[in-house]
Write a protein that holds these residues in place. Structure first.
Motif, PDB file in Angstrom:
ATOM      1  N   ALA A  49     205.141   3.540  26.876  1.00  0.00           N
ATOM      2  CA  ALA A  49     204.840   3.024  25.544  1.00  0.00           C
ATOM      3  C   ALA A  49     203.546   2.220  25.524  1.00  0.00           C
ATOM      4  O   ALA A  49     202.998   1.971  24.459  1.00  0.00           O
ATOM      5  N   ARG A  50     203.062   1.810  26.695  1.00  0.00           N
ATOM      6  CA  ARG A  50     201.837   1.020  26.746  1.00  0.00           C
ATOM      7  C   ARG A  50     200.640   1.917  26.491  1.00  0.00           C
ATOM      8  O   ARG A  50     200.572   3.039  26.971  1.00  0.00           O
ATOM      9  N   SER A  51     199.688   1.407  25.758  1.00  0.00           N
ATOM     10  CA  SER A  51     198.510   2.192  25.437  1.00  0.00           C
ATOM     11  C   SER A  51     197.527   2.207  26.602  1.00  0.00           C
ATOM     12  O   SER A  51     197.614   1.391  27.524  1.00  0.00           O
ATOM     13  N   ALA A  52     196.584   3.120  26.530  1.00  0.00           N
ATOM     14  CA  ALA A  52     195.542   3.207  27.551  1.00  0.00           C
ATOM     15  C   ALA A  52     194.726   1.915  27.585  1.00  0.00           C
ATOM     16  O   ALA A  52     194.280   1.478  28.644  1.00  0.00           O
ATOM     17  N   VAL A  53     194.544   1.293  26.438  1.00  0.00           N
ATOM     18  CA  VAL A  53     193.782   0.040  26.371  1.00  0.00           C
ATOM     19  C   VAL A  53     194.523  -1.071  27.123  1.00  0.00           C
ATOM     20  O   VAL A  53     193.921  -1.823  27.885  1.00  0.00           O
ATOM     21  N   ASP A  54     195.843  -1.157  26.931  1.00  0.00           N
ATOM     22  CA  ASP A  54     196.631  -2.160  27.664  1.00  0.00           C
ATOM     23  C   ASP A  54     196.521  -1.957  29.163  1.00  0.00           C
ATOM     24  O   ASP A  54     196.338  -2.914  29.921  1.00  0.00           O
ATOM     25  N   ARG A  55     196.637  -0.707  29.611  1.00  0.00           N
ATOM     26  CA  ARG A  55     196.534  -0.418  31.040  1.00  0.00           C
ATOM     27  C   ARG A  55     195.131  -0.753  31.552  1.00  0.00           C
ATOM     28  O   ARG A  55     194.976  -1.276  32.652  1.00  0.00           O
ATOM     29  N   TRP A  56     194.099  -0.470  30.761  1.00  0.00           N
ATOM     30  CA  TRP A  56     192.723  -0.780  31.163  1.00  0.00           C
ATOM     31  C   TRP A  56     192.540  -2.285  31.343  1.00  0.00           C
ATOM     32  O   TRP A  56     191.967  -2.736  32.319  1.00  0.00           O
ATOM     33  N   PHE A  57     193.067  -3.074  30.387  1.00  0.00           N
ATOM     34  CA  PHE A  57     192.960  -4.538  30.501  1.00  0.00           C
ATOM     35  C   PHE A  57     193.693  -5.036  31.732  1.00  0.00           C
ATOM     36  O   PHE A  57     193.209  -5.924  32.431  1.00  0.00           O
ATOM     37  N   ASP A  58     194.882  -4.496  32.007  1.00  0.00           N
ATOM     38  CA  ASP A  58     195.632  -4.904  33.186  1.00  0.00           C
ATOM     39  C   ASP A  58     194.876  -4.573  34.466  1.00  0.00           C
ATOM     40  O   ASP A  58     194.818  -5.387  35.390  1.00  0.00           O
ATOM     41  N   ASP A  59     194.297  -3.390  34.538  1.00  0.00           N
ATOM     42  CA  ASP A  59     193.537  -2.985  35.735  1.00  0.00           C
ATOM     43  C   ASP A  59     192.278  -3.805  35.881  1.00  0.00           C
ATOM     44  O   ASP A  59     191.867  -4.141  36.984  1.00  0.00           O
TER      45      ASP A  59
END
Length: 62
Positions: A49-59
């Protein structure tokens, strides 16, 4: 137009009691307008459910 039933203290207490019986750690919010929101204490986000933007910020934070 029909009138809305009054939100009494007794009704609010019954709603809170029922919510606590299901989830003792739930967050319960009652607005001045009488809206009642019952949320889990900690929602665990689904990775899908997490967006690509959320994953990018986490990384990027690491």
């Amino acid at each position: 137009m029909g009138s809305h039933p009054r939100m009494t203290e007794a009704r609010i207490k019954r709603v809170i009691s029922a919510a606590r019986a299901v989830d003792p750690a739930a967050v319960i919010e009652v607005t001045a307008e009488g809206t009642i929101r019952i949320l889990p204490a900690k929602a665990v986000p689904d990775e899908k459910a997490r967006s690509a933007v959320d994953r990018w910020f986490d990384d990027d934070a690491g």
